[in-house]
Enzyme design. Structure first.
Site, PDB file in Angstrom:
ATOM      1  N   SER A  14       0.722  -0.899  -0.276  1.00  0.00           N
ATOM      2  CA  SER A  14       0.192   0.121  -0.437  1.00  0.00           C
ATOM      3  C   SER A  14       1.118   1.234  -0.182  1.00  0.00           C
ATOM      4  O   SER A  14       0.351   2.091  -0.920  1.00  0.00           O
ATOM      5  CB  SER A  14      -0.468   0.454   1.028  1.00  0.00           C
ATOM      6  OG  SER A  14      -2.174  -1.362   1.327  1.00  0.00           O
ATOM      7  N   ARG A  37       0.235   7.424   5.816  1.00  0.00           N
ATOM      8  CA  ARG A  37       0.402   7.212   6.774  1.00  0.00           C
ATOM      9  C   ARG A  37      -2.022   7.293   7.128  1.00  0.00           C
ATOM     10  O   ARG A  37      -2.171   6.694   7.483  1.00  0.00           O
ATOM     11  CB  ARG A  37       0.191   6.842   7.983  1.00  0.00           C
ATOM     12  CG  ARG A  37      -0.447   5.579   8.750  1.00  0.00           C
ATOM     13  CD  ARG A  37       0.463   5.021  10.041  1.00  0.00           C
ATOM     14  NE  ARG A  37       1.801   4.220   9.290  1.00  0.00           N
ATOM     15  CZ  ARG A  37       1.412   2.826  10.056  1.00  0.00           C
ATOM     16  NH1 ARG A  37       0.079   2.543   9.682  1.00  0.00           N
ATOM     17  NH2 ARG A  37       2.423   2.404   9.462  1.00  0.00           N
ATOM     18  N   HIS A  40      -2.964   6.563   3.333  1.00  0.00           N
ATOM     19  CA  HIS A  40      -3.488   4.986   3.481  1.00  0.00           C
ATOM     20  C   HIS A  40      -4.636   4.759   4.216  1.00  0.00           C
ATOM     21  O   HIS A  40      -5.465   3.754   3.777  1.00  0.00           O
ATOM     22  CB  HIS A  40      -2.267   4.555   4.620  1.00  0.00           C
ATOM     23  CG  HIS A  40      -2.400   3.220   4.484  1.00  0.00           C
ATOM     24  ND1 HIS A  40      -2.250   2.892   6.073  1.00  0.00           N
ATOM     25  CD2 HIS A  40      -2.070   1.680   4.029  1.00  0.00           C
ATOM     26  CE1 HIS A  40      -2.737   1.293   6.299  1.00  0.00           C
ATOM     27  NE2 HIS A  40      -2.285   0.820   4.858  1.00  0.00           N
TER      28      HIS A  40
END
Lengths: 208, 208
Positions: A14, A37, A40
């Site tokens: 990812s 993040r 994500h």
């Protein structure tokens, strides 16, 4: 049954995809760890333009985490989203008072929000690391306490989401000279807040 | 100190702004209650095009909630985000097994994710109302259990977020004829999942 079943592998892949789609940029390595993040956790690339990481703020946050700090969050969702194993490794902890009956009573008696009453309690207890992901009123209350000299946080994540007060509360809060990470505009929220905290934790301890 | 301090007023005004910015549309009143709450929680209007509410699914969900169902969530963040007072009023409850030590051990022994092991447990316990907001592997596992005749959910919220497997897992899951609400593409997550559950709850009990 041929889907990937190893969370570690899924996350690595990812982050690779996010990096490719982000393309060339001027972020530092540590800033990128936070930005990636957040993307994500939201699948929303707008955050690369909305996240504001004040210079030096990452160092201040990591210093607190290394010392074993107590993190205050304004929602139980953020609290639930922070990696407890990483916290424990660093002798850190996380608290939220917003759902407590005593706080509800204080808020009712004084005609303020529970979020505001909870921030006051956290301030009185000497909390240094604040994570505000939901309530603009909590952020305004924290700003007032700072301006009145009653609170002097070492690091703040200020990411309320919403349509009434959220964007303005963050804009006003940014005027303080505190170490902080914010999301400009309406976006933000509990998953974004937890992702920022976890990104900081994973700079110090292995993701597991 | 002139910011709005009444959460009820803030929320009402937020929904009004969202309605205005959404503009004319063909959603039903109840679909709009879900869509607006998801936008309220993300400040992301893309969700108006990404949310898929299967015809009849809202009725099926409300039927379960009125009967006093147990809701399964694949993260503790979703669990934390669901309004407990509303659940209690309806004699409903919410559980998640993904953080349990026993589930971690089963996952390790069998080389599957904790999310998968936790879904198996929920299925064995006869859960009818599933909320998957994080793990594509949980959604694939649920699909397998349905196809093998081992599980027959009455309602599923399928909104994993991410870059590896999330979009595909939802697309594959949509092929099942179950009553469901999904988010198409990469977006979704814990706050979106909790917002959908709460929107359904508030159709039956007053928001407080």
């Amino acid at each position: 049954m041929d889907y990937i079943k190893k969370p570690g592998v899924i996350e690595e892949k990812s982050f690779q995809i996010i990096g490719e789609e982000l393309g060339p940029n001027n972020f530092t390595h540590r800033e990128l760890l936070i930005i990636k993040r957040v993307i994500h956790t939201t699948a929303d690339f707008e955050y690369k333009d909305l996240l504001y990481i004040r210079p030096g703020a990452i160092d201040d946050a990591l210093k607190l985490l290394k010392e074993g700090t107590t993190i205050y969050t304004d929602t139980n969702m953020i609290l639930a989203g922070i990696n407890k194993r990483a916290l424990k490794t660093l002798n850190c902890s996380v608290v939220s008072y917003v759902a407590e009956n005593e706080i509800a009573q204080i808020a009712k008696d004084r005609g303020i929000t529970r979020s505001m009453a909870a921030i006051e309690r956290a301030s009185e207890e000497g909390i240094n690391f604040f994570v505000i992901g939901n309530a603009p009123t909590a952020l305004y209350k924290l700003k007032e306490l700072v301006e009145e000299g009653k609170c002097n946080p070492s690091f703040v994540i200020a990411v309320p989401v919403g349509f009434v007060g959220a964007a303005q509360s963050k804009k006003d809060f940014e005027k303080l000279t505190l170490p902080m990470i914010t999301v400009r505009g309406r976006k933000g929220g509990s998953t974004v807040a937890a992702a920022i905290v976890n990104a900081l934790l994973y700079m110090l301890v292995n993701r597991k």
